[in-house]
Design an enzyme around this catalytic site. Structure first.
Site, PDB file in Angstrom:
ATOM      1  N   ARG A  24      28.145  -2.133  -3.442  1.00 19.36           N
ATOM      2  CA  ARG A  24      27.936  -1.053  -4.411  1.00 19.36           C
ATOM      3  C   ARG A  24      26.783  -0.146  -3.992  1.00 19.36           C
ATOM      4  O   ARG A  24      26.857   1.080  -4.140  1.00 19.36           O
ATOM      5  CB  ARG A  24      27.686  -1.654  -5.804  1.00 19.36           C
ATOM      6  CG  ARG A  24      28.953  -2.202  -6.452  1.00 19.36           C
ATOM      7  CD  ARG A  24      28.637  -3.186  -7.576  1.00 19.36           C
ATOM      8  NE  ARG A  24      29.839  -3.617  -8.277  1.00 19.36           N
ATOM      9  CZ  ARG A  24      30.691  -4.535  -7.803  1.00 19.36           C
ATOM     10  NH1 ARG A  24      30.450  -5.100  -6.617  1.00 19.36           N
ATOM     11  NH2 ARG A  24      31.759  -4.888  -8.499  1.00 19.36           N
ATOM     12  N   ARG A  26      47.262  -7.649  -1.336  1.00 21.52           N
ATOM     13  CA  ARG A  26      46.283  -7.587  -2.430  1.00 21.52           C
ATOM     14  C   ARG A  26      46.581  -6.403  -3.344  1.00 21.52           C
ATOM     15  O   ARG A  26      46.941  -5.318  -2.882  1.00 21.52           O
ATOM     16  CB  ARG A  26      44.859  -7.502  -1.875  1.00 21.52           C
ATOM     17  CG  ARG A  26      44.494  -8.659  -0.961  1.00 21.52           C
ATOM     18  CD  ARG A  26      43.008  -8.799  -0.760  1.00 21.52           C
ATOM     19  NE  ARG A  26      42.326  -9.251  -1.981  1.00 21.52           N
ATOM     20  CZ  ARG A  26      41.022  -9.502  -2.045  1.00 21.52           C
ATOM     21  NH1 ARG A  26      40.271  -9.354  -0.970  1.00 21.52           N
ATOM     22  NH2 ARG A  26      40.474  -9.903  -3.175  1.00 21.52           N
ATOM     23  N   GLU A  33      35.313 -16.309  -8.918  1.00 20.64           N
ATOM     24  CA  GLU A  33      34.912 -16.578  -7.532  1.00 20.64           C
ATOM     25  C   GLU A  33      34.430 -18.020  -7.356  1.00 20.64           C
ATOM     26  O   GLU A  33      34.447 -18.557  -6.249  1.00 20.64           O
ATOM     27  CB  GLU A  33      33.784 -15.625  -7.124  1.00 20.64           C
ATOM     28  CG  GLU A  33      34.226 -14.225  -6.780  1.00 20.64           C
ATOM     29  CD  GLU A  33      34.878 -14.155  -5.413  1.00 20.64           C
ATOM     30  OE1 GLU A  33      34.259 -14.609  -4.440  1.00 20.64           O
ATOM     31  OE2 GLU A  33      35.999 -13.649  -5.312  1.00 20.64           O
TER      32      GLU A  33
END
Length: 433
Positions: free
Chosen positions: A37, A129, A319
């Site tokens: 980011r 994906r 995750e």
């Protein structure tokens, strides 16, 4: 079920087994999510930025290369301090996304701001994906995109130098990155953006909060007071210094080692106020028998040597599923994890891959569409396929602490987010860290 592929190199890596409780203090690389980011926001800013202690790994190097291909100056020669100098974005350029969800979802919106043709492709598994909702949203916001497939790589963005922006509705239930990708570039859109999510809950909510907080830190005006609606005003982003904290997801396998062995692991350099879901991790690990504490020394996890089973909705921290599954295999009671259907679209179909590989080692577990049920019983050694997925490799390494003879088909896949993983792991287990 999702897509599973596996290849087996000639020389598997045998996960080291712990004969004693681990006891280590270690410094881990920076957060992948924060680094990605920060790179994007820096590339879109009005002045230069620095990233202190960023993550150098395949995913973040691909992000840097993608920004550089479009014209930004990105210097990553110094491991401790990366420099980004923004520059007008332009094509033609080709961006290799590898297998990185961040690159394939954060850079297409940025490329719409470029003047010229930008092509995207990546590893074969990257074409599996989910990307369709983002591409549809970008088209509605005025971006010209061509793709031979529907909603997946490869694709071409025909950038016109600006994006109209406006309001868009998106189903981001497959990945929070679909929203983050739009938000990060939105201050540069002519009209900003209002993103409305309609569909099943957006997973990994902490990552969306991270996106919003970092946008605000760069000077953007963001309104997220209405659930499932994010509004970003048009305006300049400010270049700044970004302090990248250690990667929580990368630290979890090491913390898990403390639970498995009854040891103690401290990750140094942890900030007092983290933008990562540390409190959620604390709750999960304490429920499984660990003790989590934060001090000036760092973030520490202590174990007793007994791991407890856990029933949990992991939709916000998906995750962690592979590592928690490995812990659950070694627990004293059953576990049930739900809310993780979206991880079938990660680097591999993680639910099916975990079920398949641990079953091959003797585990008793059942997969559902959105989760796993684990009933612990003794495991045996054997080859554990990693499916090019760093989190699968972490899960196998955790199980290997207690089960001799677990061989990872490809430990090199950990370079996606932590190239140092095999060396750090072995040093921790042998006590030579």
């Amino acid at each position: 079920m999702g897509h599973l592929t596996a290849t087996r190199p000639l020389r598997p890596w045998t996960a080291p087994t712990a004969s004693d409780p681990v006891s280590t203090r270690l410094r881990l690389p920076g957060s992948k999510s924060l680094t990605a980011r920060a790179l994007v926001l820096s590339g879109l800013a009005t002045g230069p930025s620095t990233l202190a202690r960023p993550l150098r790994a395949r995913d973040t190097e691909l992000m840097a290369s993608g920004l550089r291909a479009m014209g930004a100056h990105v210097s990553i020669s110094d491991d401790e301090r990366w420099l980004v100098r923004p520059h007008p974005l332009a094509g033609p350029a080709h961006i290799d996304v590898g297998l990185a969800g961040t690159v394939m979802r954060f850079l297409p919106p940025v490329s719409g701001l470029a003047d010229g043709r930008i092509t995207f492709d990546g590893d074969p598994q990257a074409r599996q994906r989910p990307l369709g909702p983002l591409l549809a949203a970008l088209r509605r916001l005025g971006v010209r995109i061509t793709s031979p497939a529907v909603g997946s790589l490869p694709l071409t963005v025909l950038g016109g130098g600006s994006i109209r922006g406006g309001e868009v509705v998106i189903d981001a239930s497959a990945s929070s990155q679909l929203v983050s990708g739009l938000l990060l570039a939105a201050p540069r859109f002519d009209r900003g953006v209002v993103v409305r999510h309609v569909g099943p809950p957006v997973p990994s909510a902490p990552h969306l909060r991270m996106t919003v907080e970092m946008l605000r830190a760069a000077g953007a005006a963001v309104d997220d007071t209405t659930p499932d609606v994010w509004a970003v005003e048009p305006g300049p982003l400010t270049g700044r210094g970004w302090e990248i904290e250690p990667d929580l997801s990368g630290a979890v396998p090491f913390f898990a080692a403390a639970l498995v062995t009854g040891g103690e692991v401290t990750v140094t350099g942890w900030p007092g106020g983290s933008v990562q879901p540390v409190e959620r991790l604390r709750g999960l690990f304490q429920a499984m028998g660990g003790e989590v504490s934060l001090s000036t020394s760092g973030l520490t996890v202590r174990g007793t040597g007994t791991v407890h089973g856990l029933t949990a909705d992991l939709s916000d921290v998906s995750e962690l599923t592979p590592a928690l599954t490995a812990l659950a295999m070694l627990a004293d009671s059953p576990s049930r994890f739900t809310g993780i259907a979206h991880i079938r679209g990660h680097e591999t179909d993680r639910i099916s891959a975990l079920a398949r590989e641990f079953t091959a080692l003797g585990a008793d577990l059942t997969e559902s569409q959105d989760g796993l049920e684990i009933r612990p019983r003794p495991l045996r050694g054997g080859v554990f396929e990693t499916y090019h997925d760093h989190r699968m490799a972490h899960a196998a390494a955790i199980a290997g602490l207690a089960v001799p003879g677990i061989e990872l088909s490809d430990v090199a896949c950990t370079s996606k987010t932590m190239p140092e993983f095999p060396a750090l792991w072995s040093a921790m287990v042998t006590g030579k860290s």
